[in-house]
Scaffold this active site. Sequence first.
Site, PDB file in Angstrom:
ATOM      1  N   GLY A  87       0.817  -1.197   0.000  1.00 39.55           N
ATOM      2  CA  GLY A  87       0.000   0.000   0.000  1.00 39.55           C
ATOM      3  C   GLY A  87       0.851   1.246   0.000  1.00 39.55           C
ATOM      4  N   PRO A  88       0.237   2.406  -0.164  1.00 45.44           N
ATOM      5  CA  PRO A  88       0.986   3.667  -0.211  1.00 45.44           C
ATOM      6  C   PRO A  88       1.599   4.005   1.143  1.00 45.44           C
ATOM      7  CG  PRO A  88      -1.382   4.061  -0.238  1.00 45.44           C
ATOM      8  CD  PRO A  88      -1.211   2.592  -0.373  1.00 45.44           C
ATOM      9  N   THR A 125       3.927  -0.719   8.680  1.00 42.41           N
ATOM     10  CA  THR A 125       4.980  -1.092   9.629  1.00 42.41           C
ATOM     11  C   THR A 125       4.437  -1.222  11.043  1.00 42.41           C
ATOM     12  OG1 THR A 125       6.617   0.044   8.252  1.00 42.41           O
ATOM     13  CG2 THR A 125       7.236  -0.443  10.517  1.00 42.41           C
ATOM     14  N   SER A 175      -5.488   2.807 -18.178  1.00 43.72           N
ATOM     15  CA  SER A 175      -6.774   3.115 -17.542  1.00 43.72           C
ATOM     16  C   SER A 175      -7.294   4.508 -17.868  1.00 43.72           C
ATOM     17  CB  SER A 175      -6.662   2.947 -16.023  1.00 43.72           C
ATOM     18  OG  SER A 175      -5.701   3.830 -15.493  1.00 43.72           O
ATOM     19  N   LYS A 190      -8.589   4.109  -6.524  1.00 47.81           N
ATOM     20  CA  LYS A 190      -9.105   5.189  -7.368  1.00 47.81           C
ATOM     21  C   LYS A 190     -10.407   5.754  -6.812  1.00 47.81           C
ATOM     22  CE  LYS A 190      -6.916   3.348 -11.532  1.00 47.81           C
ATOM     23  NZ  LYS A 190      -7.108   2.693 -12.842  1.00 47.81           N
TER      24      LYS A 190
END
EC number: 3.4.21.53
Length: 778
Positions: free
Chosen positions: A346-347, A353, A668, A711
């Site tokens: 993920g971002p 963590t 996309s 998105k």
Amino acid sequence: MATLPVLPLTDAVLLPGMAIPVTLDPTTQAAVDAARATGDQRLLAVPRLDGEYGPVGVVATIEKVGRLPSGEPAAVVRGLARARIGSGVPGPGAALWVEAAELAEPAPAGRARELAREYRALMTSVLQQRGAWQVIDAIERMTDLSELADSAGYVSWLSLAQKTELLAAPDVTTRLELLVGWVRAHLAEQEVAEQINTDVREGLEKSQREFLLRQQLATIRKELGEDEPEGSADYRARVEAADLPAPVRDAALREVGKLERASDASPEAGWIRTWLDTVLEMPWNTRTEDNTDLVAARAVLDADHAGLTDVKDRILEYLAVRNRRVERNLGVVGGRGSGAVLALAGPPGVGKTSLGESVARALGRRFVRVSLGGVRDEAEIRGHRRTYVGALPGRIVRALREAGSMNPVVLLDEVDKLAVGYSGDPAAALLEVLDPAQNHTFRDHYLEVDLDLSDVLFLATANVVEAIPSPLLDRMELVTLDGYTEDEKVAIARDHLLPRQRERAGLTADEVTISDGVLARIAGEYTREAGVRQLERSLAKIFRKVAVTATTDPAPVHVDTGNLHRYLGRPKFSPESAERTAVPGVATGLAVTGAGGDVLFVEATSMAGEPGLTLTGQLGDVMKESAQIALSYLRSNGRRLGLDPNALAGRRIHLHVPAGAVPKDGPSAGITMVTALASLVSGRPVRPEFGMTGEVTLSGRALPIGGVKQKLLAAHRAGLTEVIIPQRNEPDLDDLPAEVREALTVHTLADVADVLALALRPADLDADSLDGEALATA
């Protein structure tokens, strides 16, 4: 010109003025006999190296014939003068006879005496090191320069090739130049050898001194009754008393045997002790008890992290399976294929963590974090072999030793940042570590014994899944963390970030309060991210400013939406879709970046000029092809879509994707490009509340794409209320949080014609919008 028998010399070189013994074999015996038969006892001594005669020899005379102390026959010959070898001639006896012409020696050059003086000085330095004082006196007494140069034939450290070179040089100046260079090189070698001998001697003396001191120290300790430091006997007792697996115990006892045979001063003894200490510190049979209360485990996970339902469910499934196996006595410790490896992708800032620590708390296990960002050496994972100085075990072994148990939670942080270096590929070394079918016999290069990793719960974190090598990703169970909704961010800020930053600023809840409305506004207007790091920085900034104010005014501070700008300034983000799409030719798309989902605008315009398509905005190859497909689709299907087919004829089309400094790629944006071009041609702006994503084909089909959840979260953050996605992506809507599903109206369409009918504003005959022909002439 004289005719002389040839005396071949294979292990010596005779120079004028020298007298040397020559062992007599059949060849040399024949030459000596032939010379003695002539009466003057002269012969030609010629060096024979590698089976070949030299071009120059020495006219010599036989001084004595007899036997050596060993009983071998020998003759003593003395060199008289250099002679060049001529052609062979017949002669009596079995000897080889040749014609020999004595070489005249040129007069010494002017610098010959300077060279002789330097040669004497250099030879004196060499001979002084050997204590050859008589030879030094003999050299000093020589006045003839040729005799001085030819006396080098007695020097033992000159090679036969060097002496042959001296013999072939009739000019004394040339001979002295050669000798000066050779003696200088020999002196330099002697200095290096002397320095090495000195260092070795000092090292031996130091080792002997340390050995004697250690013996004396041991005797003193024995007299005082003090305990001796750990020795081989102590290590043997520790190994036998330790709870070690049988193969590990056998390997350790073998090393103890080597230690008993090794000297205390030997470096190997230190390496063995270090290895034994590492083995004895490993928790070979130590395991913590897992938490069996699923409700308590869920409570721990919910208390530490908001959202992240998929990860929490997977941890509870893992715990439930283990509990069931315990209840049915099926066994859970170790074994082939019993491990678990989860990859959290993920971002940045979504809590990957910190989730590792929460998982360890929920399971009741110990936690170890292994940072892999930038690691480029395979030995960091597998360890260094003990043949290397300073060898250490790999990070996996060190993590288990640090945890003190064989079933900890090991977090492999930033696994997508591994790099390939000249020392190997660490990602390849992780394949065995993370494969549940193999890691029960993991072998570290330093330990060289099997290590059971099957009971370790591995959690790997990554920002970009595509950066993880495919074989490594195949061994992990991928769990995607797509980011937080605004409500989740507010909950995280209220329960975790706000108390932490308030405490760091040295403030209390009585001194400063922040409402949930402020937190929601910060999340929506001052940050636009998938995670919460920027949100935490904003809160830290507020508390720092409050701390400054509190030094002069101790009154309690309440931060609300009315005074928020005093602390953070004006909002940095605001809904811009309505403004950007107010003109024809602009459509709002959705994209996925390394920082999560984001809104992407596509702008189109046309102008008179050479027909063609211009693309700007740092677009990748796939995105450029999508633009070509979009333009071709509109040109071939414009009439069916209600567009003027001649509107694009003879026009230059320019397609731009803003944020030109950021590279962009992927399929996309296909339907977004079609919509922008259709809006340009029809003069109908795109509805501002709409965002869209999907790949387009030449036949107008909307194909499925990835990253739907990220998105749609980005669309929600940007204030969009309606989103168009390909029909085949409808199953992805099940992953959306309920809050987002309620806030967004999602249209799943299969044909681009339906997209245009839905996304473009209705035609208004009273508006000043351009029709196709007007646009073509604009």
